[in-house]
Design a protein around this motif. Sequence first.
Motif, mmCIF file in Angstrom:
data_model
loop_
_atom_site.group_PDB
_atom_site.id
_atom_site.type_symbol
_atom_site.label_atom_id
_atom_site.label_comp_id
_atom_site.label_asym_id
_atom_site.label_seq_id
_atom_site.Cartn_x
_atom_site.Cartn_y
_atom_site.Cartn_z
ATOM 1 N N LEU A 198 28.053 53.561 51.711
ATOM 2 C CA LEU A 198 27.356 52.278 51.653
ATOM 3 C C LEU A 198 27.579 51.586 50.316
ATOM 4 N N VAL A 199 27.518 52.376 49.232
ATOM 5 C CA VAL A 199 27.709 51.779 47.911
ATOM 6 C C VAL A 199 29.115 51.200 47.815
ATOM 7 N N THR A 200 30.114 51.946 48.295
ATOM 8 C CA THR A 200 31.489 51.440 48.263
ATOM 9 C C THR A 200 31.603 50.157 49.081
ATOM 10 N N PHE A 201 30.978 50.159 50.256
ATOM 11 C CA PHE A 201 31.042 48.992 51.139
ATOM 12 C C PHE A 201 30.413 47.761 50.465
ATOM 13 N N PHE A 202 29.202 47.952 49.917
ATOM 14 C CA PHE A 202 28.530 46.818 49.279
ATOM 15 C C PHE A 202 29.312 46.339 48.055
ATOM 16 N N CYS A 203 29.882 47.284 47.306
ATOM 17 C CA CYS A 203 30.682 46.905 46.140
ATOM 18 C C CYS A 203 31.851 46.032 46.583
ATOM 19 N N LEU A 204 32.464 46.401 47.702
ATOM 20 C CA LEU A 204 33.610 45.637 48.198
ATOM 21 C C LEU A 204 33.165 44.251 48.639
ATOM 22 N N MET A 205 32.056 44.221 49.382
ATOM 23 C CA MET A 205 31.563 42.943 49.888
ATOM 24 C C MET A 205 31.218 41.995 48.743
ATOM 25 N N LEU A 206 30.594 42.550 47.694
ATOM 26 C CA LEU A 206 30.213 41.704 46.563
ATOM 27 C C LEU A 206 31.394 41.473 45.639
ATOM 28 N N GLY A 207 32.231 42.501 45.489
ATOM 29 C CA GLY A 207 33.292 42.442 44.487
ATOM 30 C C GLY A 207 34.454 41.565 44.913
ATOM 31 N N TYR A 208 34.715 41.506 46.235
ATOM 32 C CA TYR A 208 35.895 40.768 46.680
ATOM 33 C C TYR A 208 35.828 39.287 46.328
ATOM 34 N N PRO A 209 34.727 38.599 46.716
ATOM 35 C CA PRO A 209 34.646 37.178 46.353
ATOM 36 C C PRO A 209 34.657 36.942 44.847
ATOM 37 N N ILE A 210 33.958 37.826 44.108
ATOM 38 C CA ILE A 210 33.937 37.653 42.646
ATOM 39 C C ILE A 210 35.360 37.733 42.095
ATOM 40 N N SER A 211 36.087 38.767 42.545
ATOM 41 C CA SER A 211 37.441 38.956 42.040
ATOM 42 C C SER A 211 38.313 37.768 42.433
ATOM 43 N N TYR A 212 38.106 37.273 43.647
ATOM 44 C CA TYR A 212 38.902 36.133 44.106
ATOM 45 C C TYR A 212 38.667 34.929 43.194
ATOM 46 N N LEU A 213 37.390 34.697 42.897
ATOM 47 C CA LEU A 213 37.058 33.599 41.983
ATOM 48 C C LEU A 213 37.706 33.821 40.626
ATOM 49 N N LEU A 214 37.566 35.035 40.125
ATOM 50 C CA LEU A 214 38.127 35.380 38.818
ATOM 51 C C LEU A 214 39.615 35.085 38.774
ATOM 52 N N ALA A 215 40.303 35.423 39.879
ATOM 53 C CA ALA A 215 41.754 35.315 39.880
ATOM 54 C C ALA A 215 42.221 33.891 40.101
ATOM 55 N N THR A 216 41.379 33.050 40.742
ATOM 56 C CA THR A 216 41.874 31.728 41.105
ATOM 57 C C THR A 216 41.300 30.595 40.258
ATOM 58 N N LEU A 217 40.151 30.815 39.618
ATOM 59 C CA LEU A 217 39.561 29.746 38.802
ATOM 60 C C LEU A 217 40.439 29.451 37.595
ATOM 61 N N PRO A 218 40.325 28.223 37.057
ATOM 62 C CA PRO A 218 41.029 27.944 35.794
ATOM 63 C C PRO A 218 40.529 28.874 34.686
ATOM 64 N N LEU A 219 41.397 29.101 33.721
ATOM 65 C CA LEU A 219 41.146 30.127 32.722
ATOM 66 C C LEU A 219 39.789 30.009 32.033
ATOM 67 N N LYS A 220 39.380 28.782 31.677
ATOM 68 C CA LYS A 220 38.159 28.694 30.865
ATOM 69 C C LYS A 220 36.915 29.101 31.673
ATOM 70 N N TYR A 221 36.930 28.855 32.983
ATOM 71 C CA TYR A 221 35.801 29.294 33.798
ATOM 72 C C TYR A 221 35.886 30.796 34.099
ATOM 73 N N SER A 222 37.134 31.206 34.373
ATOM 74 C CA SER A 222 37.263 32.612 34.766
ATOM 75 C C SER A 222 36.949 33.534 33.587
ATOM 76 N N ASN A 223 37.226 33.076 32.369
ATOM 77 C CA ASN A 223 36.868 33.885 31.198
ATOM 78 C C ASN A 223 35.360 34.096 31.124
ATOM 79 N N LEU A 224 34.645 33.011 31.348
ATOM 80 C CA LEU A 224 33.187 33.074 31.314
ATOM 81 C C LEU A 224 32.682 34.045 32.391
ATOM 82 N N LEU A 225 33.282 33.919 33.574
ATOM 83 C CA LEU A 225 32.879 34.770 34.685
ATOM 84 C C LEU A 225 33.196 36.233 34.373
#
Lengths: 349, 419
Positions: free
Chosen positions: B208-235
């Motif tokens: 369950l912990v792995t599943f929830f981590c994936l569910m929460l982590g995937y969108p965060i990582s996607y944002l991190l990887a696609t946002l412009p640098l100055k926002y993604s740094n903050l994130l």
Amino acid sequence: MIKKIKIAFFSLLSLAVVSSAYADLTFVSWGGAYTAAQQKGYINNWSGKVNVENYNGGLGEVKAQVESGNVTWDVVDILPDQGVTGCDEGLFVKLDQSEFIDDMIAGPVSECVAPQIFWAYTAFYSKSAFPGKKPKTIKDFFDVKKFPGKRAIHTWANATIEMALVADGVKKKDVYKVMSTQEGIDRAFAKLDTIKDHVIFWSAGAKPLEMISSGEAVMALAYNGRIGAAILTDGKDFDYIWDATVLEQEYLAIPRGSKNEAEARKFVAYASSPESLAGVTKHITYAPMRKSALKVVQKGEPWFHNGVDVLPHVPTSKKIIKKAIIADPMWWADNGAEVSERFGAWKGN
Amino acid sequence: MSEITNSGILTTDGIPLKESLKKAERKNKIRALLLVAPLLLFIFFTFVMPIGSMLTRSTDDSYINNVFPKTFKVYQKWDRVGLPSEEIYATMFLEVKQASGFEIGKASTRMNYAKSGWKSMIKKSKRKFKKISENDGPFKDKMIEVDKKWGDPEYWLALGVMVDPTTYEYYLNSFDKKYDSEKNIIDQPEERRIYTKTWIKTFKVSILVTFFCLMLGYPISYLLATLPLKYSNLLMICVLLPFWTSLLVRIVVWMVILQQKGVFNNFMVISGLIADENRWQLMYNQTGTIIVMTQILLPFMVLPLYSVMKTISPNYMRAALNLGASPLHAFWKIYMPNSVPGISAGGMLVFVIAIGYFITPELVGGKDGQMIGNWIGYHLKTTLNWGLSAALGGILLVIMTVLYWIYNKLVGIENIKLG
């Protein structure tokens, strides 16, 4: 450059070697307010240098040190079943006990230990949670109809079994006799079943006080020293249920192969003197194990460091010890593992 | 002609080129080996040796057999009916008397695992047997007089499980089974069955912990990887800051938030969503363990996911959309498969850490949130039953190896990427 680094490295290394050769005793205890009381009570007045380290209890580290031959601890503050097991398994050295053996309220549990204090699992509550009738006995603790609300107890089985039996009508002096039968254990768990839906569990000693303060629970079991500190120094409106409070012994021991054994023996004799034990009680409401130390406290009242009478909070004082059970470390050494597994199963189901 | 083929090409100093090359290569190999030698030694002493010695402890029962060799020899002749013969009593008596206190102590700890009560019985006997002379047989009644447990066949039967220097009992115990005196495998009594349940719980929580981590982590990582640098740094700082905060502080903060009189429940009550007497129990149980562990392990999911997503060229998605795929279809067919190495790495990392987790379940687990790591710790520190701890740890190791193997078969280990 490389030469400089080398020189720096070796001088650091030699420094480490030298400093370890001159380092005095390493005293290992539980940390927190208890160890602070030991420091203020007697360690600071010791002539030599003492390094105080904290540990989490258990014989794991001592066993690993003794078996690997690299013993870095000189004096360890231990529980009685560790005093028994550690002495049996040769993890601790034997001590000269002639000084205190006739002066002790209970014990000593083995030939390897010197007295320190009693600490107790004590039930308590906040007076504001019960404006009318107040819980007085351990029966009240187990009576969720008369005193509704959550009970906070610790995640392991010690003391809870004893208290459940007393609440179920077993006489205090018979508790361990009853616990030595299968029916007795069944009876204790049956009593625990009656409050199961009203229990929350804690595993760190500060939690029960926080739980009572925040109203998370209405009654809790906690270490009496913590309750004492909350009442005496923080001015909380807590009160004890001394009935069936379970006294646990706390000892000092010297691991076999300690590099400063002679010095450690002298220190242990000093640390278990009546004055030193009374010194601990000056700063925390744990009870000295020696009768003569209680007398020192009594003569010195108000003894607590902030000028309050401390005896009403010390579980070996005359009025309280009559209500108390002195935990039997031998019973727990024999049955601890089995009962703990059962307690774990009970908790999780 | 033949001369040339026989000697091959020669170097300037007359040695065949092949040999000269070999020599140089060997030198290089030795040098390389010497360079990694410290690391190899380090791994050997801190990894291979401790694990090896732990695994041997989990089956080793030789200590008790060395303390009571004669008793165990005559014991095997006993038919396990009623009480043993005088011969067995007498041998036991002599061996308890002759062994050192140290040996007796260690042996009695071992015997106590087989049946509670051996410990005090052996210790008491060791003290009292001193007063009984070795020629003062028969010993049976005298021993029962010292401690009446000597007259209880249950204790004698319990000895039967220890007669071999190698034992699988610790492994059996790890699944709520045990040996009877004839070494048949039987169930533990009902009320002591705890480990199978704990194993299942440990798996459930970890998955369950792995599943929830994936569910929460995937969108965060996607944002991190696609946002412009100055926002993604903050994130990124927002992700890393909790990662750098003390574990204990984070756990305590969760306690404050989630307990019944805590921030979350207060908010729910004040906003009228739940009644005051129906506050949710979110702490000191499995729910609490899962919530807190998910938060703590989230960075272990986000970081590998992020570094893999960073390498996925945005052109792929653009191309897919350009060719007429719907955004969802493009994501599912193009982006997702490309991020699988990150999902695998993060998933493995989180799962492996979660399955052996100790501190969070210990502090917030309360009623039913405790995991197998907590029992390993308990037996290491309190009962000193290192055999059982080692067996539980060994099983964890086997489970991980098997999972790794399955994973390798299904996904392929070359598909793990940390960046």
